[in-house]
Scaffold this motif. Sequence first.
Motif, short mmCIF file in Angstrom:
data_model
loop_
_atom_site.label_atom_id
_atom_site.label_comp_id
_atom_site.label_asym_id
_atom_site.label_seq_id
_atom_site.Cartn_x
_atom_site.Cartn_y
_atom_site.Cartn_z
N LYS A 25 -0.12 16.94 5.37
CA LYS A 25 0.88 17.31 4.26
C LYS A 25 1.73 15.60 4.08
O LYS A 25 1.11 15.24 2.90
CB LYS A 25 0.86 18.24 3.55
N LEU A 26 2.70 15.03 5.07
CA LEU A 26 2.90 14.21 4.78
C LEU A 26 2.12 13.22 4.50
O LEU A 26 2.70 12.04 4.44
CB LEU A 26 4.70 14.23 6.26
N LYS A 27 1.39 13.20 5.68
CA LYS A 27 0.67 11.71 6.30
C LYS A 27 -0.87 11.81 5.28
O LYS A 27 -0.61 9.99 4.62
CB LYS A 27 -0.46 12.01 7.13
N GLN A 28 -0.85 12.98 4.33
CA GLN A 28 -1.97 12.94 3.58
C GLN A 28 -1.04 12.28 2.01
O GLN A 28 -1.49 11.32 0.81
CB GLN A 28 -2.00 13.88 2.91
N LEU A 29 0.25 12.40 1.51
CA LEU A 29 0.80 11.73 0.67
C LEU A 29 1.93 10.15 0.77
O LEU A 29 2.67 9.90 -0.15
CB LEU A 29 2.51 12.46 0.45
N THR A 30 1.50 9.95 1.94
CA THR A 30 2.08 8.44 2.39
C THR A 30 1.27 7.02 0.71
O THR A 30 -0.16 7.98 0.31
CB THR A 30 2.12 8.09 3.30
N GLU A 32 -0.66 4.96 0.76
CA GLU A 32 -1.40 3.66 1.96
C GLU A 32 -2.33 4.95 1.60
O GLU A 32 -3.76 4.68 1.13
CB GLU A 32 -1.49 3.48 3.08
N SER A 33 -2.11 6.07 1.90
CA SER A 33 -3.35 7.82 2.01
C SER A 33 -3.16 7.49 0.29
O SER A 33 -5.09 8.05 0.26
CB SER A 33 -2.16 9.03 2.85
N LEU A 34 -2.18 7.41 -0.58
CA LEU A 34 -2.90 7.94 -1.93
C LEU A 34 -3.53 6.82 -2.70
O LEU A 34 -4.80 7.46 -3.26
CB LEU A 34 -1.50 8.11 -2.87
N ALA A 38 -7.51 7.58 -3.80
CA ALA A 38 -7.84 7.19 -5.57
C ALA A 38 -9.30 5.87 -5.14
O ALA A 38 -9.90 6.05 -5.83
CB ALA A 38 -6.98 6.45 -6.02
N ALA A 39 -9.41 5.19 -4.43
CA ALA A 39 -10.44 4.27 -4.06
C ALA A 39 -11.22 5.07 -3.84
O ALA A 39 -12.82 4.53 -4.46
CB ALA A 39 -9.47 3.18 -2.77
#
Length: 125
Positions: A25-30, A32-34, A38-39
């Motif tokens: 979950k923390l990696k999903q909220l970085t 770059e990941s966000l 979005a892209a």
Amino acid sequence: MFRRAFWFSAGAAAGVWATTKVNRKLKQLTPESLAAQAANKALEAGHRLKDFALDVRDNMAQREAELGEALGLRASVEGGPRPAALEPGRTTVRPVAAVDHRHGTTHRSNEKYVDTYSYNRNEDH
């Protein structure tokens, strides 16, 4: 003793599972990941809009053909010239100046025409 070993292993397994889930979950909220998410969502939305526009265009052509057949304008639907009454905003037809960007030259062609048609949706019809 077996009971203590069982609960110790169950607790360790639950701790590993929870740690793994939190790290994902923390990696999903970085940032770059966000940005990547979005892209991807923007691309999906663009594809859905394109599909919608293509569906609208197909249905519009089908409905135009149905109306043309009902009004007896079959030739204009099949690619013939459109009657002037069907083009309310048309004023004149003028030749287009074709520009050759490789050589920087401009020449007029009588084969290409542009209709000056008003696409203003705010006009009274």
